[in-house]
Scaffold this active site. Structure first.
Site, PDB file in Angstrom:
ATOM      1  CE  LYS A 115      -4.536  -1.569   2.124  1.00 41.34           C
ATOM      2  NZ  LYS A 115      -4.127  -3.064   1.598  1.00 41.34           N
ATOM      3  CD  GLU A 199      -4.596   6.372   3.797  1.00 38.71           C
ATOM      4  OE1 GLU A 199      -5.613   5.980   4.218  1.00 38.71           O
ATOM      5  OE2 GLU A 199      -3.880   5.865   2.944  1.00 38.71           O
ATOM      6  NE  ARG A 294      -8.452  -9.728  -4.392  1.00 40.26           N
ATOM      7  CZ  ARG A 294      -9.914  -8.932  -3.994  1.00 40.26           C
ATOM      8  NH1 ARG A 294     -10.833  -9.320  -4.691  1.00 40.26           N
ATOM      9  NH2 ARG A 294      -9.819  -8.521  -2.985  1.00 40.26           N
TER      10      ARG A 294
END
Length: 501
Positions: A115, A199, A294
């Site tokens: 990430k 975040e 995916r």
């Protein structure tokens, strides 16, 4: 490509196998001891036992999967979603064996699966990201300093994975050390990686994702967006396309950003770029969240509104062919909504509900699609995700799709295990959901104390009572006198000879 091994189970294995049959591929299934009698095993041309029921000894066992692939002479492996679908080591091992991995390259999976690296890529190409900290210094002292800069509320996230694991919301900086320790421990257990980044937490945000598809010639297209804001513990429950909170300008910004990220990562195959959209902002603002490398669980809603088979397109680009469609050839048609029917008990903290589905009847009718591996007598093992079926409704408008979905849920019948069926019905019937007033806090705001309504309405009870007292006397009193037949119904007069045993 001719012989395809599907490295998965359940409804997604069934869904992939069916498209493989339509293309003309020879299909190979794998199964654990718990799935010997599963539908995907019966559908495939060949099936091989992987190992015991636990996933780490079967569906997550890379060495065993490759042994089966070699034995079955597989040309390609489709990983579905979950399990090894985003595992760069598995993709690399397939490539080393000369087997096509139906998905992005190992390098792309590794880059976007991290990430922090994915966020850095987005920032480098000018895609907005939520204010935060992803630096290499992850000492507690540095994270506390950065947390003060970002401000509260903030969210801790695991760098090496998703699905809600390793995530903690912090509203008071005094809670940070404890939350950090818990997040690191959970991330290490889930992903073998205890890296955490920070975040700013956006309390009321929509979770909107864009379906992308890339080929090996460098072309990337998008297939519009999906609304995935209805979540419980970061797990999606209801998804729809298009998003009722995204207008033309915002859609253009989201889809262009998604395509730019995919091109920057040399993306080949189907994938999803996820964003947060501030629900209460005067001007719609979006922020990059992550990339799922995916096929998504919710891909059927995109198929419904575009008319494309995403699995077929995955195989097409995996064989080195260029994309068969240009962006201007893809249009949104109507509206689609999907709910996830799961083997869980919403009234008991959503505990999993394994067991045997003694009777199963899926809904049918106009605009309804059901992706499932269920049939009457199916055993639901306790070792895997509790997803039983995905019920998808399509209509010309959102209201038509909702009406069809409600009808379909009411016509879904499963006996033998507890499910979240009543919970799903209440969600799609809620006035805020009907109005499209959605955010990732929807369930927290409206369903925190939810209980199933089990008492029949008064109208039903009165109708049953009226039907009972007005039953035809002659049908009840066989051979009784007229005087007796005119008396009110009395069970003590009707039972005849009986014993209280």
């Amino acid at each position: 490509m001719n012989r395809v091994l599907v490295a998965n189970r359940g409804e997604i294995a069934v869904r992939i196998l069916r498209t493989c049959k339509e293309i003309g591929f020879h299909t190979i299934a794998v199964y654990s001891e718990a799935d010997r009698d599963a539908m995907h095993v019966a559908l495939a041309d060949e099936a091989y036992l992987l190992g015991p029921a636990p996933a780490r000894e079967s569906y997550l066992n890379i060495e065993r999967l490759l042994q089966v692939a070699r034995r079955a002479r597989a040309d390609a492996v489709h990983p579905g979603y979950g399990f090894l679908s985003e595992n760069a080591d598995f993709a690399a091992a397939c490539r080393a064996q000369g087997i096509v991995f139906v998905g992005p390259s190992p390098e792309t999976i590794e880059q976007l699966g991290d990430k922090c690296a994915a966020r850095a890529l987005a920032e480098r190409i000018g895609v907005p990201t939520v204010p935060g900290y992803t630096g290499d210094d992850r000492s507690e002292r540095r994270l506390v300093r950065e947390a003060k800069r970002i401000g509260t509320p903030l969210i801790l996230k695991a760098a090496g994975g998703g699905g809600g694991r390793g995530m903690r919301i912090v509203s008071d900086l005094a809670q940070l050390p404890e939350a950090l320790a818990a997040a690191r421990s959970e991330a290490l257990a889930a992903f073998g990686d205890d890296r955490i980044f920070l975040e700013r937490y956006i309390p009321r945000a929509r979770h909107v994702e864009v379906q992308i598809l890339g080929d090996s010639q460098g072309n990337v297209i998008h297939l519009f967006e999906r609304e995935c804001s209805i979540q419980r513990r970061y797990q999606k429950i209801v998804e729809e396309s298009p998003s009722c909170g995204v207008g033309p300008a915002l859609r253009k910004g989201l889809t262009e950003a998604a395509v730019r990220i995919a091109k920057a990562a040399n993306y080949v195959g189907a994938g999803t770029v996820e964003f947060l959209v501030e629900a209460d902002a005067p001007e719609p603002r979006f922020y990059f969240l992550e990339v799922n490398t995916r096929l998504q669980v919710e891909h059927p809603v995109t198929e419904a509104v575009t008319g494309f088979d995403l699995v077929r397109l995955q195989f097409h680009v995996a064989q080195g062919h260029p994309l068969p469609y240009a962006q201007e050839e893809i249009a949104l048609m109507g509206h689609a909504i999907e709910v996830r029917l799961c083997a869980e008990d919403p009234e008991n903290q959503f505990l999993a509900s394994p067991g045997t589905m003694q009777f199963w009847q899926a809904p049918e009718g106009p605009g309804i699609r059901v992706d499932t591996a269920l049939e009457s007598g199916s055993f639901i093992p306790p070792y895997y995700d509790p997803l039983l079926a995905k019920i998808i409704a399509f209509g010309k408008t959102r209201s038509e799709a909702l009406a069809r979905l409600e009808r379909a849920l009411m016509e879904t019948h499963g006996v033998g295990i507890k499910t979240n069926q009543a919970y799903l019905l209440d969600i799609i019937r809620h006035p805020a959901f009907r109005d499209g007033d959605l955010s990732t806090r929807f369930l927290e705001e409206h369903f925190a104390g939810w209980r199933a309504f089990t008492e029949p309405p008064d109208e039903v009870l009165l109708a049953l009572a009226a039907a009972s007292v007005q039953a035809e006397p002659s049908a009840v009193f066989r051979g009784a006198s007229l005087a007796d037949s005119q008396k009110p119904l009395n069970p003590w007069c009707l039972v005849g000879r009986w014993r209280n045993t």
